[in-house]
Each structure stands twice: as structure tokens, then as C-alpha cells.
Write a protein that holds these residues in place. Structure first.
Motif, PDB file in Angstrom:
ATOM      1  N   ALA A  89      36.976  93.301  25.185  1.00 50.78           N
ATOM      2  CA  ALA A  89      36.748  93.175  23.740  1.00 50.78           C
ATOM      3  C   ALA A  89      36.966  94.490  23.002  1.00 50.78           C
ATOM      4  CB  ALA A  89      35.329  92.667  23.482  1.00 50.78           C
ATOM      5  N   PHE A  90      36.949  95.611  23.714  1.00 46.20           N
ATOM      6  CA  PHE A  90      37.142  96.906  23.064  1.00 46.20           C
ATOM      7  C   PHE A  90      38.602  97.140  22.693  1.00 46.20           C
ATOM      8  CE2 PHE A  90      33.567  98.402  26.091  1.00 46.20           C
ATOM      9  CZ  PHE A  90      32.638  97.735  25.331  1.00 46.20           C
ATOM     10  N   PHE A  91      39.502  96.408  23.350  1.00 49.87           N
ATOM     11  CA  PHE A  91      40.929  96.614  23.127  1.00 49.87           C
ATOM     12  C   PHE A  91      41.499  95.454  22.332  1.00 49.87           C
ATOM     13  CE2 PHE A  91      39.834  98.809  27.051  1.00 49.87           C
ATOM     14  CZ  PHE A  91      40.300 100.083  26.773  1.00 49.87           C
ATOM     15  N   GLY A  92      42.155  95.757  21.231  1.00 52.04           N
ATOM     16  CA  GLY A  92      42.747  94.722  20.410  1.00 52.04           C
ATOM     17  C   GLY A  92      42.852  95.160  18.971  1.00 52.04           C
ATOM     18  N   GLU A  93      42.997  94.166  18.108  1.00 53.46           N
ATOM     19  CA  GLU A  93      43.159  94.413  16.685  1.00 53.46           C
ATOM     20  C   GLU A  93      42.139  93.605  15.896  1.00 53.46           C
ATOM     21  OE1 GLU A  93      47.576  95.355  15.556  1.00 53.46           O
ATOM     22  OE2 GLU A  93      47.459  93.366  16.459  1.00 53.46           O
ATOM     23  N   PRO A  94      41.858  94.001  14.658  1.00 58.63           N
ATOM     24  CA  PRO A  94      42.391  95.176  13.960  1.00 58.63           C
ATOM     25  C   PRO A  94      41.869  96.488  14.553  1.00 58.63           C
ATOM     26  CG  PRO A  94      40.672  94.145  12.663  1.00 58.63           C
ATOM     27  CD  PRO A  94      40.915  93.224  13.826  1.00 58.63           C
ATOM     28  N   GLU A  95      42.784  97.422  14.706  1.00 60.95           N
ATOM     29  CA  GLU A  95      42.416  98.713  15.257  1.00 60.95           C
ATOM     30  C   GLU A  95      41.640  99.520  14.229  1.00 60.95           C
ATOM     31  OE1 GLU A  95      45.453 101.961  16.095  1.00 60.95           O
ATOM     32  OE2 GLU A  95      44.870 101.352  18.111  1.00 60.95           O
ATOM     33  N   PHE A  96      40.618 100.217  14.710  1.00 66.40           N
ATOM     34  CA  PHE A  96      39.769 101.001  13.816  1.00 66.40           C
ATOM     35  C   PHE A  96      40.528 102.206  13.286  1.00 66.40           C
ATOM     36  CE2 PHE A  96      36.496 104.344  13.178  1.00 66.40           C
ATOM     37  CZ  PHE A  96      35.783 103.722  12.167  1.00 66.40           C
ATOM     38  N   ASP A  97      40.457 102.405  11.997  1.00 65.57           N
ATOM     39  CA  ASP A  97      41.079 103.563  11.348  1.00 65.57           C
ATOM     40  C   ASP A  97      40.062 104.700  11.344  1.00 65.57           C
ATOM     41  OD1 ASP A  97      42.328 105.429   9.784  1.00 65.57           O
ATOM     42  OD2 ASP A  97      42.801 104.063   8.138  1.00 65.57           O
TER      43      ASP A  97
ATOM     44  N   ALA B 298      46.054  91.353   9.756  1.00 59.28           N
ATOM     45  CA  ALA B 298      47.075  91.529  10.791  1.00 59.28           C
ATOM     46  C   ALA B 298      48.195  92.419  10.295  1.00 59.28           C
ATOM     47  CB  ALA B 298      47.628  90.158  11.200  1.00 59.28           C
ATOM     48  N   LEU B 299      48.651  92.172   9.036  1.00 56.65           N
ATOM     49  CA  LEU B 299      49.740  92.973   8.495  1.00 56.65           C
ATOM     50  C   LEU B 299      49.304  94.419   8.295  1.00 56.65           C
ATOM     51  CD1 LEU B 299      52.653  92.936   7.539  1.00 56.65           C
ATOM     52  CD2 LEU B 299      51.828  92.431   5.242  1.00 56.65           C
ATOM     53  N   LYS B 300      48.060  94.598   7.810  1.00 60.69           N
ATOM     54  CA  LYS B 300      47.562  95.961   7.625  1.00 60.69           C
ATOM     55  C   LYS B 300      47.512  96.704   8.955  1.00 60.69           C
ATOM     56  CE  LYS B 300      44.745  95.091   3.494  1.00 60.69           C
ATOM     57  NZ  LYS B 300      43.375  95.046   2.958  1.00 60.69           N
ATOM     58  N   SER B 301      47.039  95.994   9.995  1.00 57.60           N
ATOM     59  CA  SER B 301      46.963  96.627  11.302  1.00 57.60           C
ATOM     60  C   SER B 301      48.354  96.969  11.819  1.00 57.60           C
ATOM     61  CB  SER B 301      46.249  95.690  12.288  1.00 57.60           C
ATOM     62  OG  SER B 301      46.101  96.316  13.521  1.00 57.60           O
ATOM     63  N   PHE B 302      49.324  96.030  11.565  1.00 62.06           N
ATOM     64  CA  PHE B 302      50.693  96.307  11.996  1.00 62.06           C
ATOM     65  C   PHE B 302      51.273  97.512  11.260  1.00 62.06           C
ATOM     66  CE2 PHE B 302      55.219  95.791  11.114  1.00 62.06           C
ATOM     67  CZ  PHE B 302      55.719  95.857  12.403  1.00 62.06           C
ATOM     68  N   ALA B 303      51.023  97.574   9.941  1.00 58.18           N
ATOM     69  CA  ALA B 303      51.556  98.678   9.152  1.00 58.18           C
ATOM     70  C   ALA B 303      51.017 100.005   9.642  1.00 58.18           C
ATOM     71  CB  ALA B 303      51.213  98.480   7.671  1.00 58.18           C
ATOM     72  N   ARG B 304      49.708 100.037   9.947  1.00 57.34           N
ATOM     73  CA  ARG B 304      49.141 101.286  10.453  1.00 57.34           C
ATOM     74  C   ARG B 304      49.711 101.620  11.824  1.00 57.34           C
ATOM     75  NH1 ARG B 304      44.749 103.138  13.601  1.00 57.34           N
ATOM     76  NH2 ARG B 304      44.198 105.223  12.936  1.00 57.34           N
ATOM     77  N   SER B 305      49.880 100.562  12.667  1.00 56.47           N
ATOM     78  CA  SER B 305      50.437 100.784  13.997  1.00 56.47           C
ATOM     79  C   SER B 305      51.834 101.373  13.914  1.00 56.47           C
ATOM     80  CB  SER B 305      50.462  99.459  14.768  1.00 56.47           C
ATOM     81  OG  SER B 305      51.040  99.632  16.030  1.00 56.47           O
ATOM     82  N   ALA B 306      52.673 100.806  13.010  1.00 54.14           N
ATOM     83  CA  ALA B 306      54.031 101.313  12.864  1.00 54.14           C
ATOM     84  C   ALA B 306      54.039 102.691  12.212  1.00 54.14           C
ATOM     85  CB  ALA B 306      54.858 100.338  12.033  1.00 54.14           C
ATOM     86  N   GLY B 307      53.197 102.871  11.204  1.00 51.59           N
ATOM     87  CA  GLY B 307      53.175 104.127  10.463  1.00 51.59           C
ATOM     88  C   GLY B 307      52.682 105.292  11.263  1.00 51.59           C
ATOM     89  N   THR B 308      51.932 105.021  12.310  1.00 49.88           N
ATOM     90  CA  THR B 308      51.411 106.122  13.116  1.00 49.88           C
ATOM     91  C   THR B 308      52.101 106.210  14.468  1.00 49.88           C
ATOM     92  OG1 THR B 308      49.654 104.709  13.988  1.00 49.88           O
ATOM     93  CG2 THR B 308      49.149 105.994  12.024  1.00 49.88           C
TER      94      THR B 308
END
Length: 537
Positions: free
Chosen positions: A236-244, A509-519
């Protein structure tokens, strides 16, 4: 420094003029800029309110150590420092292992012990709480869920959690390298399991011919370790949305720093995961924050509790990465306080970078205790105290302190009777904690897990794919509970963007994807610090 008065000399009363030795110590803490008040100099059984011990705010990014035996008051020291940092506009991160730090969010309750301590140390005590956010790893607890994707967590940190040896760690790094290169997103454990299973299949083996291979034996060890980890509920610790991690840098509307409290009672049986997850938070902060040099106050002070768990059994490359992160994150405006029992729990290269020290009492009941006491004394500057004697006689809420002055020089060693925290020294209770979490604006952002298309789905969809489900660690019961959301998302994608743009832009989901791609670049930096890039190049 002048030696302490000999036993035959009558001790001065706390309200009287301090003896020369006390005045000399106090002079080393007479800073001109903003500082945190720790307490009053202690000599024998007497505290001297006119001789205050303090830490300059501007040197807290030089890191620190809070150490001492169980029950000596380390948690209250963290609370005392944290609430003063918050009042100065500095955000704070605290790990709540025993479940008693939540009281920092509400005013304390006056009693005879608090008023007595305040009088002894010259403290004007008034009750006051701090603005606080409460988190829980993977949502295992009352707090706002904190998750990380497997990709951003990185192979070196995950290898530490799985207790892999250096050969297995290198193989895990190869798996990450392949997934990164092939566009196979590793969001949760089932994604990683699927990639490993694929790479040991006839089709997958051909993919690794150019960069080495993944032996079936090593893959089996990693998969079994992932199975154990998942069966313990750590999936459960691994997944999305990822903590910013930028959430940790917030201030309240009144300018006070927000105290972020990570609730950890539910993960006490997984201490290695807890300590490594804290290291991920620091690594992510290092990636995201710009270089700022030395500021008049830090951007964040991070208290790393049970620090010995991070270093125990760590590989050479892992220790090198920790040392490098601790050394470099200072210039990002982040201060780290390691919290443990004795300085020997921290490697020498890391300990050498900890400029501020608060050492609570140590016990010497066994030969090992005596050795630890001797090692602790050797890490302090020379002083007029017999530290071997002092450290075994300190009471609860007393400590030996030395910090960096505003000029960066060590202050005189000072036995100190510490101030009482102004917030509640204990838990707030489950109903109040739950209400605080539900009222947080972050709850809606992180509460619900998201399962987007990633490596598992991509490999499963291949016509000739090897078994992508991997071992039983894929957590079938979890997948059976969550298939509807990604299915609906794919249907909406097929319908096209018409009329759906607003909802898509607000989608977690999109926000998490955007952060994933942006970082992505940030993750590559993490690979260089906590990955296997040195082995692969």
C-alpha cells in the motif's frame, strides 16, 4: 574554559549570581540574531535561569543529533524545538513512532510540573499549539496517505527495504534500467513483479542481451522478497497519487510553519521500510529544491527518528549516498536532525556533518553500555564537565548541549535543564485526530489510490507475453477491488476530449502523471544518488 567548582565549594542558588563557570558557558550562547531557547545551564542539581542555552536559527541547516536512552525525554526535546521553529515561520517534519506527538497541534495543559520546570529555567510558559498536518504511510493509520511510486523510490532504496545483497541490488538496478528505457512505468509492486517475471521469460531474456542478464536465482530471491513485503501490507505504500514533498514546506495563513507529523504506529513491525521511506522523502526534497546557500532561517527542519535503522546493514554504496545527500541538502535550506540512542549509531562520515548536539542521559548497565558511553564522550569538545559522570546522572528533560554559533564555531558544552513544550505533551485522541485529517485540504488530493495503466497492464496485453502476473505477491484481492476505475478511464479516453477537458485537468491521475513526467530529470538525479548508475555505466 574554567573548570566547574569542586565539590567542597558551596553551590550557588539558582536565583543568585551564577558562578564563573556558568557565566562563561552562557557567554557562548549569547547570540544576537534569532534563536531557539532550549533551557538553562545546569551545574550539579541547580539550573541557572540567567544562563540560557540557545540555538541560532541560521545554523539549523548544519544538521544535528538528538540522542539518549529510552525514556530520557528525546521526544519532548523534538516537540520543544519543533514548536519554536513553527513560531519562527519554519516548517517542520516529525515522525510519530509512539503515537504521542499529535499533541503538538493543541495547547498544553498547565500543571505543577510544568510551572515548576518553567520557574527553574526562566521560561514564561503559556499554552499554544501549532498548525499541523497528519500523514500515514500508505494510509495505514488515520493520517493522509503518503505514497511513492516504485520508479521514484529507486532501486537502491528498494534494495535496502528488501534486504538484498550487493549482487541482487545490482540486478534490481538492471530491472529499473530496462523499465526506464522501455517506457514500462513502475507505479506499484505488481508492476515491478511483472517486469521481473517478463525478463526471466524466453522473450524477456533476449531484451537484456546487450546489458547483461537477470539470473533466475536472483530473480527468484527478489520476487520472494517482494512477496513477503506485499503480504505484510507494505504494498500500500507504493502507488499513486504520489506524495508531493513540497507539501512539507507549507506555512499557515498566520505565517507559522506547518508541522507535518507522520503517523507510524502501524508500521513498527516494518522499521526498515519506515526508515528507508524517510530517506526517500529527503532524496525527493533534494531533487526538487533549488540551491539557496546559507539563509537566515532554514526552509525545513526534518527530524529523522530511529536513525539507527537506516544505517544498520546498509551497503557501502547506500551509505555513500546518504552521506552525499546529507552534505548537499544543506545548501537547499534543509536541516536534518538524526534521532537515536547514541552517536555510534550514526556513521562517522555522517556524524561529522552534524553541528548541533543534544545528548540526553545514557545508562551504563553493561560493558556494551560503558563502551557506548565512552564513545559518546569522545565526540564532544573538551569542557570543564566530567561528561562520563554527567551523562549518567542527567534526569528526564535534561541534556548535554553543544551547537554552532552564528560564526560557525562550536559553543561550550552545556549541561542543560530543558524548557517545557507549550503544546500538549501526549496524543490528542483519535476523534480529534480524525477530524483534523478530514478538515485538511490535502485529504481529497491523496486519500484515494489510483491504478493507471503501467508496466503490469502493458506486459499483460502483449500477445506473446510471459506470465506477467508474477508470483502470488501480485495481491489479487487488491486488484479485484480496483479494476473499475482504470476501465472507466480508458472508456472516457476512447470517447475523446469533448466536454471532458475540465474533469481531466482536475483528475488526480492526470496530476500525478504530470508530476511524474515533469520530474523525470529529478528521478534521474535520484538514480545517481540512490540508484545503480555507477555500476551500469
Amino acid at each position: 574554559m574554567t573548570s566547574a567548582p569542586p565539590p567542597s565549594e558551596p553551590a550557588s542558588q539558582p536565583g543568585s549570581e551564577p558562578p564563573d563557570a556558568v557565566r562563561e558557558i552562557a557567554a557562548g550562547y549569547a547570540f544576537t540574531g534569532p534563536a531557539l531557547d532550549l533551557g538553562a545551564v545546569l551545574l550539579g542539581a541547580d539550573a541557572y535561569p540567567r544562563a540560557q542555552v540557545r540555538i541560532p536559527l541560521g545554523v539549523l541547516n548544519r544538521h544535528g543529533l538528538v540522542a539518549g536512552a529510552t525514556g530520557t525525554g528525546k521526544t519532548k526535546t523534538l516537540q520543544l524545538i519543533a514548536e519554536q521553529l513553527s513560531a519562527q515561520g519554519v516548517p517542520v517534519f516529525l515522525a510519530d513512532i509512539k503515537g504521542d506527538v499529535s499533541g503538538i497541534s493543541v495547547p498544553g495543559t498547565p500543571n505543577d510540573r510544568i510551572t515548576g520546570r518553567a520557574a527553574e529555567v526562566g521560561q514564561s510558559w503559556t499554552p499554544r499549539g501549532c498548525p499541523a498536518e497528519f500523514y500515514a504511510l500508505g494510509g495505514q493509520g488515520t493520517g493522509i496517505p503518503v505514497r511513492a511510486t516504485v520508479t521514484s523510490f529507486g532501486p537502491l532504496l528498494l534494495a535496502k527495504v528488501l534486504e538484498l545483497n550487493e549482487t541482487q541490488e545490482a540486478s534490481l538496478g538492471l530491472v529499473f534500467h530496462y523499465a526506464d528505457r522501455s517506457g514500462l512505468e513502475l507505479y506499484d509492486l505488481k508492476d515491478l513483479t511483472a517486469v521481473i517475471s517478463f525478463l526471466t521469460s524466453p522473450e524477456g531474456k533476449a531484451e537484456l542481451k546487450g546489458v547483461g542478464g537477470l539470473s533466475a536465482a536472483t530473480a527468484g530471491v527478489i520476487l520472494r522478497s517482494l512477496t513477503v513485503l506485499d503480504n505484510e501490507g507494505a504494498g500500500a505504500f507504493f502507488g499513486e497519487p504520489e506524495f508531493d514533498t513540497a507539501e512539507l514546506l507549507r506555512t499557515a495563513a498566520d505565517g507559522r510553519g506547518v508541522v507535518s507529523v507522520l503517523e507510524l504506529p502501524a508500521v513498527q513491525n516494518r522499521p526498515r521500510l519506515f526508515s528507508t521511506f524517510l530517506m526517500w522523502l529527503l532524496a525527493d526534497l533534494y531533487q526538487e529544491l533549488p540551491e539557496v546557500g546559507d539563509l537566515d532561517r532554514p526552509k525545513l527542519v526534518f527530524f529523522f527518528d530511529e536513525a539507527h535503522l537506516l544505517f544498520k546493514g546498509a551497503s557501502t554504496s547506500f551509505l555513500e549516498s546518504i552521506t552525499q545527500t546529507v552534505r548537499l541538502i544543506r545548501s537547499k535550506g534543509v536541516g536534518i536532525f538524526f534521532v537515536t540512542q547514541t552517536p555510534k549509531d550514526v556513521p562517522a562520515d555522517v556524524l561529522a556533518q552534524l553541528g548541533n548536539r543534544v545528548q540526553h542521559a545514557l545508562r551504563a548497565f553493561t560493558p556494551d553500555d560503558a563502551k557506548a558511553l565512552k564513545a559518546t564522550v569522545s565526540t564532544f569538545p573538551r569542557s570543564g564537565y566530567d561528561l562520563t559522570e554527567v551523562l549518567t546522572r542527567l534526569g528526564t528533560g535534561e541534556a548535554v548541549v553543544t551547537v554552532l554559533s552564528e560564526k560557525g564555531a562550536p559553543t561550550p558544552v552545556a549541561a542543560t535543564r530543558l524548557r517545557a513544550p507549550r503544546s500538549l505533551m501526549g496524543p490528542v485522541g483519535e476523534p480529534a485526530l480524525r477530524a483534523a485529517v478530514e478538515a485538511s485540504p490535502l485529504a481529497a488530493r491523496y486519500r484515494d489510490a489510483i491504478d493507471r495503466e503501467s508496466a503490469y497492464e502493458k506486459l499483460t496485453a502483449r500477445p506473446a507475453a510471459a506470465p506477467a502476473a508474477g508470483p502470488e505477491s501480485v495481491s489479487r484481492s487488491e486488484r479485484s477491488e480496483r479494476p473499475e476505475q482504470p476501465t472507466r478511464e480508458r472508456e472516457r479516453e476512447r470517447e475523446g476530449p469533448g466536454g471532458m477537458l475540465g474533469s481531466l485537468l482536475s483528475s488526480p491521475a492526470l496530476k500525478s502523471f504530470a508530476r511524474s513526467a515533469g520530474t523525470q530529470l529529478g528521478r534521474e538525479i535520484t538514480r545517481s544518488l540512490f540508484g545503480t548508475s555507477r555500476r551500469l555505466r
